[in-house]
Write a protein that holds these residues in place. Structure first.
Motif, PDB file in Angstrom:
ATOM      1  N   GLY A 171       1.014  -1.071   0.008  1.00  0.00           N
ATOM      2  CA  GLY A 171      -0.114   0.022  -0.106  1.00  0.00           C
ATOM      3  C   GLY A 171       0.762   1.173   0.155  1.00  0.00           C
ATOM      4  N   ASP A 172       0.116   2.404  -0.181  1.00  0.00           N
ATOM      5  CA  ASP A 172       0.892   3.721  -0.052  1.00  0.00           C
ATOM      6  C   ASP A 172       1.453   3.775   0.988  1.00  0.00           C
ATOM      7  N   ASN A 173       2.836   4.186   1.015  1.00  0.00           N
ATOM      8  CA  ASN A 173       3.691   4.622   2.218  1.00  0.00           C
ATOM      9  C   ASN A 173       3.493   3.375   3.480  1.00  0.00           C
ATOM     10  N   ALA A 174       3.320   2.242   3.012  1.00  0.00           N
ATOM     11  CA  ALA A 174       3.150   1.231   3.981  1.00  0.00           C
ATOM     12  C   ALA A 174       4.345   0.550   4.485  1.00  0.00           C
ATOM     13  N   GLY A 175       5.512   0.953   3.678  1.00  0.00           N
ATOM     14  CA  GLY A 175       6.743   0.099   4.224  1.00  0.00           C
ATOM     15  C   GLY A 175       6.766  -1.409   4.282  1.00  0.00           C
ATOM     16  N   VAL A 176       6.024  -2.007   3.321  1.00  0.00           N
ATOM     17  CA  VAL A 176       6.217  -3.471   3.231  1.00  0.00           C
ATOM     18  C   VAL A 176       6.137  -3.955   1.862  1.00  0.00           C
ATOM     19  N   GLY A 177       6.845  -3.130   0.918  1.00  0.00           N
ATOM     20  CA  GLY A 177       7.395  -3.655  -0.421  1.00  0.00           C
ATOM     21  C   GLY A 177       8.343  -4.527  -0.378  1.00  0.00           C
ATOM     22  N   ARG A 178       8.328  -5.302  -1.429  1.00  0.00           N
ATOM     23  CA  ARG A 178       9.504  -6.579  -1.506  1.00  0.00           C
ATOM     24  C   ARG A 178       9.874  -6.711  -3.005  1.00  0.00           C
ATOM     25  N   ILE A 179      11.129  -7.165  -3.132  1.00  0.00           N
ATOM     26  CA  ILE A 179      11.702  -7.442  -4.259  1.00  0.00           C
ATOM     27  C   ILE A 179      11.936  -9.062  -4.164  1.00  0.00           C
ATOM     28  N   LEU A 180      11.610  -9.769  -5.226  1.00  0.00           N
ATOM     29  CA  LEU A 180      11.469 -11.178  -5.234  1.00  0.00           C
ATOM     30  C   LEU A 180      12.197 -11.489  -6.487  1.00  0.00           C
ATOM     31  N   ARG A 181      12.574 -12.829  -6.344  1.00  0.00           N
ATOM     32  CA  ARG A 181      13.360 -13.653  -7.415  1.00  0.00           C
ATOM     33  C   ARG A 181      13.103 -15.195  -7.396  1.00  0.00           C
ATOM     34  N   VAL A 198      10.996 -19.383  -5.049  1.00  0.00           N
ATOM     35  CA  VAL A 198      10.821 -17.909  -4.784  1.00  0.00           C
ATOM     36  C   VAL A 198      11.720 -17.396  -3.630  1.00  0.00           C
ATOM     37  N   GLU A 199      12.547 -16.547  -3.940  1.00  0.00           N
ATOM     38  CA  GLU A 199      13.322 -15.874  -2.775  1.00  0.00           C
ATOM     39  C   GLU A 199      12.855 -14.273  -2.495  1.00  0.00           C
ATOM     40  N   VAL A 200      13.038 -14.070  -1.195  1.00  0.00           N
ATOM     41  CA  VAL A 200      12.736 -12.403  -0.997  1.00  0.00           C
ATOM     42  C   VAL A 200      13.978 -11.939  -1.016  1.00  0.00           C
ATOM     43  N   LEU A 201      14.552 -11.046  -1.610  1.00  0.00           N
ATOM     44  CA  LEU A 201      15.710 -10.244  -1.721  1.00  0.00           C
ATOM     45  C   LEU A 201      15.715  -9.134  -0.774  1.00  0.00           C
ATOM     46  N   PHE A 202      14.583  -8.522  -0.733  1.00  0.00           N
ATOM     47  CA  PHE A 202      14.301  -7.284   0.013  1.00  0.00           C
ATOM     48  C   PHE A 202      12.874  -7.054   0.382  1.00  0.00           C
ATOM     49  N   ASP A 203      12.656  -6.933   1.699  1.00  0.00           N
ATOM     50  CA  ASP A 203      11.638  -6.535   2.093  1.00  0.00           C
ATOM     51  C   ASP A 203      11.551  -5.175   3.008  1.00  0.00           C
ATOM     52  N   GLY A 204      10.428  -4.891   3.450  1.00  0.00           N
ATOM     53  CA  GLY A 204      10.294  -3.462   4.277  1.00  0.00           C
ATOM     54  C   GLY A 204      10.719  -2.228   3.451  1.00  0.00           C
ATOM     55  N   LEU A 205      10.441  -2.286   2.174  1.00  0.00           N
ATOM     56  CA  LEU A 205      10.626  -1.312   1.312  1.00  0.00           C
ATOM     57  C   LEU A 205       9.538  -0.291   1.348  1.00  0.00           C
ATOM     58  N   PRO A 206       9.697   0.994   0.969  1.00  0.00           N
ATOM     59  CA  PRO A 206       8.634   1.819   1.145  1.00  0.00           C
ATOM     60  C   PRO A 206       7.278   1.411  -0.170  1.00  0.00           C
ATOM     61  N   GLU A 207       7.936   1.406  -1.578  1.00  0.00           N
ATOM     62  CA  GLU A 207       7.115   1.300  -2.344  1.00  0.00           C
ATOM     63  C   GLU A 207       7.863   0.869  -3.870  1.00  0.00           C
ATOM     64  N   HIS A 228       9.695  10.514   2.188  1.00  0.00           N
ATOM     65  CA  HIS A 228      11.133  10.583   2.603  1.00  0.00           C
ATOM     66  C   HIS A 228      11.550  10.084   3.948  1.00  0.00           C
ATOM     67  N   PRO A 229      12.611   9.542   4.043  1.00  0.00           N
ATOM     68  CA  PRO A 229      13.857   9.676   3.150  1.00  0.00           C
ATOM     69  C   PRO A 229      13.958   8.562   2.349  1.00  0.00           C
ATOM     70  N   ARG A 230      13.411   7.359   2.724  1.00  0.00           N
ATOM     71  CA  ARG A 230      13.702   6.385   1.772  1.00  0.00           C
ATOM     72  C   ARG A 230      12.933   6.155   0.386  1.00  0.00           C
ATOM     73  N   GLY A 231      11.856   7.016   0.467  1.00  0.00           N
ATOM     74  CA  GLY A 231      10.823   7.031  -0.518  1.00  0.00           C
ATOM     75  C   GLY A 231      11.231   7.918  -1.752  1.00  0.00           C
ATOM     76  N   ASN A 232      10.598   7.593  -3.086  1.00  0.00           N
ATOM     77  CA  ASN A 232      10.891   8.536  -3.966  1.00  0.00           C
ATOM     78  C   ASN A 232      12.151   8.571  -4.369  1.00  0.00           C
ATOM     79  N   ILE A 252      19.602   8.061  -5.935  1.00  0.00           N
ATOM     80  CA  ILE A 252      18.798   9.342  -6.475  1.00  0.00           C
ATOM     81  C   ILE A 252      17.466   9.518  -5.349  1.00  0.00           C
ATOM     82  N   SER A 253      17.435  10.791  -5.114  1.00  0.00           N
ATOM     83  CA  SER A 253      16.206  10.990  -4.162  1.00  0.00           C
ATOM     84  C   SER A 253      15.357  12.194  -4.682  1.00  0.00           C
ATOM     85  N   ASP A 254      14.468  12.624  -3.821  1.00  0.00           N
ATOM     86  CA  ASP A 254      13.570  13.583  -4.151  1.00  0.00           C
ATOM     87  C   ASP A 254      12.806  13.682  -5.477  1.00  0.00           C
ATOM     88  N   LEU A 255      12.567  12.385  -5.935  1.00  0.00           N
ATOM     89  CA  LEU A 255      11.438  12.402  -7.218  1.00  0.00           C
ATOM     90  C   LEU A 255      10.033  12.750  -6.700  1.00  0.00           C
TER      91      LEU A 255
END
Length: 307
Positions: A171-181, A198-207, A228-232, A252-255
């Motif tokens: 969800g928006d700004n939920a901080g539960v985003g993941r990258i999988l492989r 299926v592997e989870v490479l990263f979790d707890g990402l913004p979106e 901010h600071p980890r998002g956009n 890169i930040s401030d998108l």
């Protein structure tokens, strides 16, 4: 200017004369092309129902893009046209996928890969749209569809290792985003819904949104929305480190709702789009960020092609 700087400038200028960017304008429903500095813009296609992902097959002279359509209508599609916009046609007809997002071309194996957001799937097909397959299924039915942690958004493929990467943004700004492989093929005796690789490479990402792979240097790049600071941001990390033993680097930040990402690894640069309608260029380490275009509607997918 030093000799080294002058040489780099001449090399970059030469590359720019034989390369193009291809962008999607979500709000205008258009496919655009332009020089890498944002000039010489051309309209390739109009009337696209919410385009999101784009890839270019230079050798065949084709451009492919996804149309998300209207999620409640389950009318997503994939189109193909010549690079000048002629011979446009659906290769995956409306309804053949739910809400297709980022698109990846595996030219060597003759495959297109994409993430299907509300379809909760990672999919692929032949370049002519035949043999549509579901490789990963993260949910089923309307109840699961309301759970945004199941939504698949970004896609990248490592043909050397035979692996696919995808994002599930949450969800928006939920901080539960993941990258999988996972592998490009479902393990024998398993299904898209229960595969064991299926592997989870990263979790707890913004979106996390779109993905790109620098295959030569084995580095994964991705855009990430959220606060901010980890998002956009645009992030990167080596892909050969063990899952859970790697910390993403923000380059890169401030998108403003970052989404599209394209790498020119040979030119040591990346191109980024956001929903505020900006197109940026920066070195791969994030330095030298510049705005090439601003207030251009809502920009989504982007591809870089050298001819």
């Amino acid at each position: 200017m030093s000799v080294r700087e002058a040489t780099k400038t001449r090399a970059s200028s030469a590359a720019d004369r034989s390369s193009r960017l291809f962008l999607l304008d979500l709000s205008g429903g258009r496919v655009l092309s332009m020089d890498p500095d944002g000039s010489n813009r051309k309209i390739i296609a109009t009337g696209c129902p919410y385009p999101d992902g784009v890839v270019v097959d230079v050798a065949a002279g084709h451009i492919y893009w996804t149309n998300m359509g209207v999620p409640s209508s389950n009318d997503g599609s994939i189109e193909r046209a010549d690079l000048d916009g002629k011979n446009r046609r659906f290769i995956v007809a409306p309804g053949g996928t739910y809400t297709p997002k980022q698109l990846h071309l595996d030219k060597a194996n003759g495959k297109l890969y994409w993430s299907d957001r509300e379809g909760m799937r990672v999919m692929r097909a032949n370049l002519d749209g035949s043999q549509v397959e579901t490789l990963v299924q993260t949910g089923e039915g309307e109840r699961d569809r309301r759970d945004q942690t199941r939504w698949c958004v970004g896609i990248a493929v490592d043909p050397k290792r035979g692996q696919i990467y995808w994002t599930q943004k949450g969800g928006d700004n939920a901080g539960v985003g993941r990258i999988l492989r996972a592998g490009v093929d479902i393990p024998k005796g398993e299904t898209a819904a229960n595969r064991s690789d299926v592997e989870v490479l990263f979790d707890g990402l913004p979106e996390p949104i779109d993905l790109e792979l620098d295959i030569e240097h084995r580095i994964l790049y991705w855009t990430d929305r959220g606060n901010h600071p980890r998002g956009n941001t645009v992030n990167r990390a080596p892909i050969d480190a063990k899952p859970g033993q790697n910390v993403p680097q923000i380059v890169i930040s401030d998108l403003m709702e970052g989404i599209g990402l394209a790498l020119d690894a040979a030119g040591n640069r990346m191109f980024v789009t956001d929903l505020a309608g900006s197109l940026y260029v920066a070195n791969l380490d994030g330095t030298g960020k510049r705005t090439l275009l601003a207030a251009q509607g809502n920009l989504t997918g982007i591809a870089y092609a050298t001819f």
